[in-house]
Design an enzyme around this catalytic site. Structure first.
Site, PDB file in Angstrom:
ATOM      1  N   GLU A 187       0.846  -1.201   0.000  1.00 20.86           N
ATOM      2  CA  GLU A 187       0.000   0.000   0.000  1.00 20.86           C
ATOM      3  C   GLU A 187       0.879   1.247   0.000  1.00 20.86           C
ATOM      4  OE1 GLU A 187      -0.878  -0.193   4.807  1.00 20.86           O
ATOM      5  OE2 GLU A 187      -1.950  -1.514   3.444  1.00 20.86           O
ATOM      6  N   LYS A 190       2.886   4.542   0.988  1.00 18.76           N
ATOM      7  CA  LYS A 190       3.424   5.083   2.240  1.00 18.76           C
ATOM      8  C   LYS A 190       3.097   6.578   2.228  1.00 18.76           C
ATOM      9  CE  LYS A 190       7.562   5.205   5.107  1.00 18.76           C
ATOM     10  NZ  LYS A 190       7.423   6.591   5.487  1.00 18.76           N
ATOM     11  N   ASP A 245       2.681  10.395   3.072  1.00 17.78           N
ATOM     12  CA  ASP A 245       3.659  11.309   3.649  1.00 17.78           C
ATOM     13  C   ASP A 245       2.937  12.473   4.323  1.00 17.78           C
ATOM     14  OD1 ASP A 245       6.136  12.185   4.266  1.00 17.78           O
ATOM     15  OD2 ASP A 245       6.641  12.944   2.268  1.00 17.78           O
ATOM     16  N   TYR A 271      -3.926   2.472   8.476  1.00 11.07           N
ATOM     17  CA  TYR A 271      -3.152   1.420   7.826  1.00 11.07           C
ATOM     18  C   TYR A 271      -2.827   0.232   8.722  1.00 11.07           C
ATOM     19  CZ  TYR A 271       0.547   4.187   9.987  1.00 11.07           C
ATOM     20  OH  TYR A 271       1.308   4.882  10.878  1.00 11.07           O
ATOM     21  N   LYS A 276      11.244   2.734  -0.264  1.00 18.24           N
ATOM     22  CA  LYS A 276      11.326   4.189  -0.449  1.00 18.24           C
ATOM     23  C   LYS A 276      11.605   4.535  -1.912  1.00 18.24           C
ATOM     24  CE  LYS A 276      11.910   6.980   2.586  1.00 18.24           C
ATOM     25  NZ  LYS A 276      11.870   7.575   3.887  1.00 18.24           N
ATOM     26  N   CYS A 309      32.184  39.149 -21.884  1.00 18.85           N
ATOM     27  CA  CYS A 309      31.758  37.872 -22.470  1.00 18.85           C
ATOM     28  C   CYS A 309      32.888  36.841 -22.344  1.00 18.85           C
ATOM     29  CB  CYS A 309      31.393  38.062 -23.942  1.00 18.85           C
ATOM     30  SG  CYS A 309      31.075  36.499 -24.792  1.00 18.85           S
ATOM     31  N   CYS A 324      34.111  36.231 -26.251  1.00 17.41           N
ATOM     32  CA  CYS A 324      34.739  37.250 -27.103  1.00 17.41           C
ATOM     33  C   CYS A 324      35.202  38.479 -26.329  1.00 17.41           C
ATOM     34  CB  CYS A 324      33.778  37.668 -28.213  1.00 17.41           C
ATOM     35  SG  CYS A 324      32.359  38.579 -27.593  1.00 17.41           S
ATOM     36  N   CYS A 344      25.783  39.435 -24.229  1.00 19.32           N
ATOM     37  CA  CYS A 344      26.939  39.796 -25.040  1.00 19.32           C
ATOM     38  C   CYS A 344      26.347  40.416 -26.306  1.00 19.32           C
ATOM     39  CB  CYS A 344      27.758  38.547 -25.386  1.00 19.32           C
ATOM     40  SG  CYS A 344      28.888  38.826 -26.764  1.00 19.32           S
ATOM     41  N   CYS A 383      30.145  37.216 -32.105  1.00 21.74           N
ATOM     42  CA  CYS A 383      30.790  36.442 -31.024  1.00 21.74           C
ATOM     43  C   CYS A 383      30.762  34.959 -31.405  1.00 21.74           C
ATOM     44  CB  CYS A 383      30.022  36.678 -29.730  1.00 21.74           C
ATOM     45  SG  CYS A 383      30.392  35.513 -28.419  1.00 21.74           S
TER      46      CYS A 383
HETATM   47  S1  IVH Z   1       2.858   0.672   8.765  1.00 21.66           S
HETATM   48  C1  IVH Z   1       3.763  -1.072  12.818  1.00 21.66           C
HETATM   49  N1  IVH Z   1       1.734   1.656   6.607  1.00 21.66           N
HETATM   50  O1  IVH Z   1       5.391   5.698   7.795  1.00 21.66           O
HETATM   51  C2  IVH Z   1       3.353  -0.488  11.516  1.00 21.66           C
HETATM   52  N2  IVH Z   1       3.069   3.113   7.915  1.00 21.66           N
HETATM   53  O2  IVH Z   1       8.280   5.042   9.257  1.00 21.66           O
HETATM   54  C3  IVH Z   1       4.263   0.559  11.054  1.00 21.66           C
HETATM   55  N3  IVH Z   1       3.177   5.411   7.060  1.00 21.66           N
HETATM   56  O3  IVH Z   1       5.207   7.629  10.310  1.00 21.66           O
HETATM   57  C4  IVH Z   1       3.699   1.465  10.082  1.00 21.66           C
HETATM   58  N4  IVH Z   1       1.878   5.106   5.315  1.00 21.66           N
HETATM   59  O4  IVH Z   1       2.861   6.741   9.924  1.00 21.66           O
HETATM   60  C5  IVH Z   1       2.519   1.912   7.666  1.00 21.66           C
HETATM   61  N5  IVH Z   1       0.678   2.383   4.670  1.00 21.66           N
HETATM   62  C6  IVH Z   1       1.439   2.642   5.732  1.00 21.66           C
HETATM   63  C7  IVH Z   1       1.985   3.922   5.961  1.00 21.66           C
HETATM   64  C8  IVH Z   1       2.813   4.124   7.066  1.00 21.66           C
HETATM   65  C9  IVH Z   1       2.602   5.984   5.983  1.00 21.66           C
HETATM   66  C10 IVH Z   1       4.076   6.129   7.986  1.00 21.66           C
HETATM   67  C11 IVH Z   1       3.843   5.892   9.430  1.00 21.66           C
HETATM   68  C12 IVH Z   1       5.161   6.271  10.052  1.00 21.66           C
HETATM   69  C13 IVH Z   1       6.131   5.978   8.962  1.00 21.66           C
HETATM   70  C14 IVH Z   1       6.959   4.766   9.314  1.00 21.66           C
END
Ligand code: IVH
Length: 708
Positions: A140, A142, A144, A253, A349, A443, A446, A461, A466
């Protein structure tokens, strides 16, 4: 806490540690572990306390991983205050600190399919599974933003908290209650659950963020920096009303804790992560849903991660990677946790968008119309999948505004398809050896004294002969949008120029192909191919020829418009500034430059020479192309730029707008559709705000509209 000298030496040490220069550590591994701990503590202080990171997240992760690896091999080197022994801290003094039911851990990071394969193998080893067994994973996004923990008791939301240091967080129930996607009531009791703690991430949709910034601009407020900080800052608002205005969304999550009325663990009853997320969805929570995938093995999981890495920019939320989780909860329980992360989950990442490197030198390029562009030469650095060695500094102001010095450590960013650029210099890392960048007065090619005409962002220039300009004009002449000479690349032009085969544009049409065939790397065949491509190009329509002449400010669109109004290129000799007034959309600056170009005998002689060599100067049907890009994203809109633009020059911005189908206008009126504001925008912005009908964008927003 750290002096500038400390900062400098610790950053230097970080760089060496990143390079893995083990020879620096004869007493390794003790010394290495100690050094890594020292630099990580330093960077954490810079990041979390001072809000002034001196290295990129990616570099921090690499250092962290190195320390983890050493500590794994030499557990005796782990000290209780090692950065690996805690999770990061976002506690603030303004809120009540509350303990989490179970620690809120971090995630271990991986960067490629190989890392994921290792992760898969480690799970099998940990859980004593056969090597060839396939493990199911859920992948899924991650998200931010800012993490939260929500506690429900007897189906009621009773507490919201931030992650804090992982063990304790800031209580922010009032703010959690204003997040619309957080149900205040959820029927956990249907599943026999009396108390549960949900974990998730609070984010803001990218388009909502942009709209919010537009509103702020209209109100004269500073725009927010990015969705991530706006979301995590939103969680920490003193006034929940303010939090409610940030368009916060909570994605859940994982279930951190769930117990029945007797305190029995209820998580195993869901059997799989997939199932538990489905249940949360049914209870009214927002879960990754469509953006997740149940993968039958690690290869499928890695492929899904790669697929998302390629499309991350088009997703409606900002994500910095994917999370790969073992689906089977019994297996998760077997794998367990370290003090830092669950062993059953791994973050994948995405490649870093930012990196730090050294600014080694500045070179000055002379453009086809003499504009001088400073280009920074950098210590090579990997950024979002490519190695960056140089970046444009645009103009003198860009350098002075950022106060860039030679020898500076600089932060370089590359977002999406955007060309990399220098965000800032890390001034804290200066040791006094850095030198001010002296913009040349003459320049570099030239030696003509440079001039800065009014309204231009760049020094120029002014010597038309040139050498650097002649070469750049030849390169432009053959390019795709100009005469489009097939197979005739920039490197050929440079080579022919060096050999004296091309001294003017006309020379391109009388090349000595016998000589060329004899050149190293050429031969009869490629010389003949080049000849036929050049012969073909002689018949290009005149709008291409006009554009290929490098008349200052004369772009593709205006070349097309001009072509439609003449029968022969040399007709333009008789045009005066007044003639141009009759053609809508041609500004006075282009007009002035065209008139000047065609009143210069040398240019007329050049064109006549080209004609005698067979180049077409007569209008043809092909020139009757549509002048306006009706398919452009800004077709039918009027646009005005105000204030000082940071990324591009005013002219460049206007040309981009035309190319996108828009029409530039010069004042704010009821007819204006779009106002793009740069720094220190004044009365025009106020007037547009007062009208209330004008769409107001920042420069970045304007560019992202062009990108679709
Ligand atoms: S699982 C024990 N799933 O990522 C479970 N984390 O470094 C650990 N985060 O700040 C986290 N999306 O809030 C999980 N789909 C996702 C996530 C997620 C974002 C964030 C989490 C934490 C960081 C982990």
């Amino acid at each position: 806490m750290y002096s500038n000298k400390d900062k400098k030496s610790l950053t230097e040490l970080s760089k060496n540690l990143l390079k893995g220069d083990t020879s620096l550590f004869p007493e390794a591994p003790e010394k290495q572990a100690a050094d890594l701990q020292k630099v990580l503590v330093f960077h954490e202080h810079q990041y979390y306390v001072l809000n002034n990171p001196l290295i990129s997240d990616f570099e921090y992760d690499q250092l962290f991983k190195k320390l983890e690896a050493i500590e794994k091999a030499h557990p005796e080197l782990i000290s209780s205050d090692s950065p690996t022994q805690r999770v990061s801290n976002d506690l603030t003094e303004r809120f009540n600190t509350v303990p989490h039911t179970v620690p809120m851990l971090s995630l271990n990071n991986s960067y490629n399919a190989e890392d994921l394969k290792d992760f898969d193998e480690s799970i099998k080893k940990l859980c004593l599974l056969p090597e060839d067994m396939e493990i199911e994973y859920v992948v899924e996004p991650k998200f931010d933003g800012g993490s939260i923990a929500l506690i429900y008791e007897d189906d009621q939301l009773v507490r919201g908290a931030t992650r804090g240091n992982g063990v304790k967080g800031d209580e922010m129930t009032a703010n959690a209650r204003v997040i619309r996607s957080v149900p205040l009531k959820a029927e956990f009791s249907k599943h026999g659950i009396q108390k549960a703690e949900m974990r998730g991430e609070v984010v803001i949709r990218k388009d909502v963020f942009e709209k919010m910034n537009k509103e702020r601009l209209k109100k004269g407020l500073e725009p927010f920096a990015n969705p991530r900080n706006t979301a995590s800052g939103g969680l920490r608002m003193k006034d929940p009303k303010e939090a409610s205005q940030r368009g916060l969304v909570a994605f859940l999550y994982t279930i951190g804790y769930a117990a029945d009325k007797d305190g029995n663990d209820m998580i195993p009853s869901f059997r799989t992560h997939e199932k538990s997320m489905q249940v949360l969805g049914e209870l009214g929570f927002k879960v990754p849903g469509e953006s997740h995938k149940l993968c039958k093995n690690i290869e499928e999981a890695a492929a899904f991660c790669a697929e998302w890495e390629a499309k991350r920019e088009s997703y409606e939320y900002e994500i910095d990677g994917m999370v790969v989780k073992v689906n089977d909860i019994a297996l998760q329980e077997k794998a367990g946790f370290t003090s830092h992360h669950p062993r059953w989950a791994m973050a994948y990442k995405f490649k870093a968008k930012q990196a730090t490197t050294k600014l080694i030198n500045v070179e000055y390029q002379v453009g086809k119309v003499g504009a001088i562009t400073p280009v920074a030469k950098l210590e090579p650095v990997a950024l979002a999948g490519v190695t960056i060695r140089s970046v444009s500094l645009h103009n003198e102001e860009f350098i002075t505004e950022r106060d860039l010095h030679l020898g500076d450590t600089v932060l370089v960013e590359r977002a999406g398809d955007v060309i990399p650029y220098i965000v800032k210099a890390m001034k804290d890392l200066r040791d006094g050896s850095e030198t001010k960048i002296k913009f040349p007065t003459n320049c570099p090619s030239c030696d003509t004294v440079l001039a800065k005409p009014e309204g231009e962002a760049k020094w120029q220039c002014t010597n038309y002969d040139c050498e650097a300009q002649v070469l750049q004009r030849a390169i432009h002449h053959i390019s795709k949008d100009a005469m489009n000479i097939d197979g005739f690349g920039k490197s050929y032009v440079e080579r022919f120029y060096e050999l004296g085969l091309i001294k003017s544009l006309a020379d391109i049409y009388r090349l000595d192909y016998e000589k060329i065939a004899a050149l190293e790397g050429f031969g009869e065949k490629s010389a003949m191919n080049l000849k036929s491509a050049i012969e073909k190009a002689k018949q290009q329509p005149i709008h291409r020829l006009l554009y290929s002449l490098s008349v200052h400010h004369l772009g593709k669109k205006v070349s097309q418009m001009l072509a439609q109004n003449i029968d022969h290129v040399l007709d333009l000799q008789s045009w005066s500034l007044e003639t141009f007034i009759d053609i809508k959309d041609i500004g006075p600056k282009v007009a002035e430059n065209v008139v000047q170009f065609f009143s210069d005998e040398k240019n007329i002689a050049l064109l006549k020479e080209m004609e005698s060599l067979g180049v077409n100067l007569t209008q043809m049907d092909d020139d009757k192309v549509k002048a306006v890009n009706e398919d452009g994203p800004l077709f039918g809109k009027t646009i005005l730029f105000t204030g000082k633009l940071q990324i591009m020059g005013r002219k460049e911005a206007q040309e981009k707008a035309i190319a996108a189908g828009a029409q530039n206008v010069s004042s704010v009126s009821g007819n204006l559709n779009i106002l793009v504001v740069g720094e220190k925008a004044g009365s025009k912005l106020k007037k547009a705000q007062a009208l209330g009908t004008v769409e107001i964008y920042t420069e970045e927003e304007f560019l992202s509209i062009l990108d679709g």
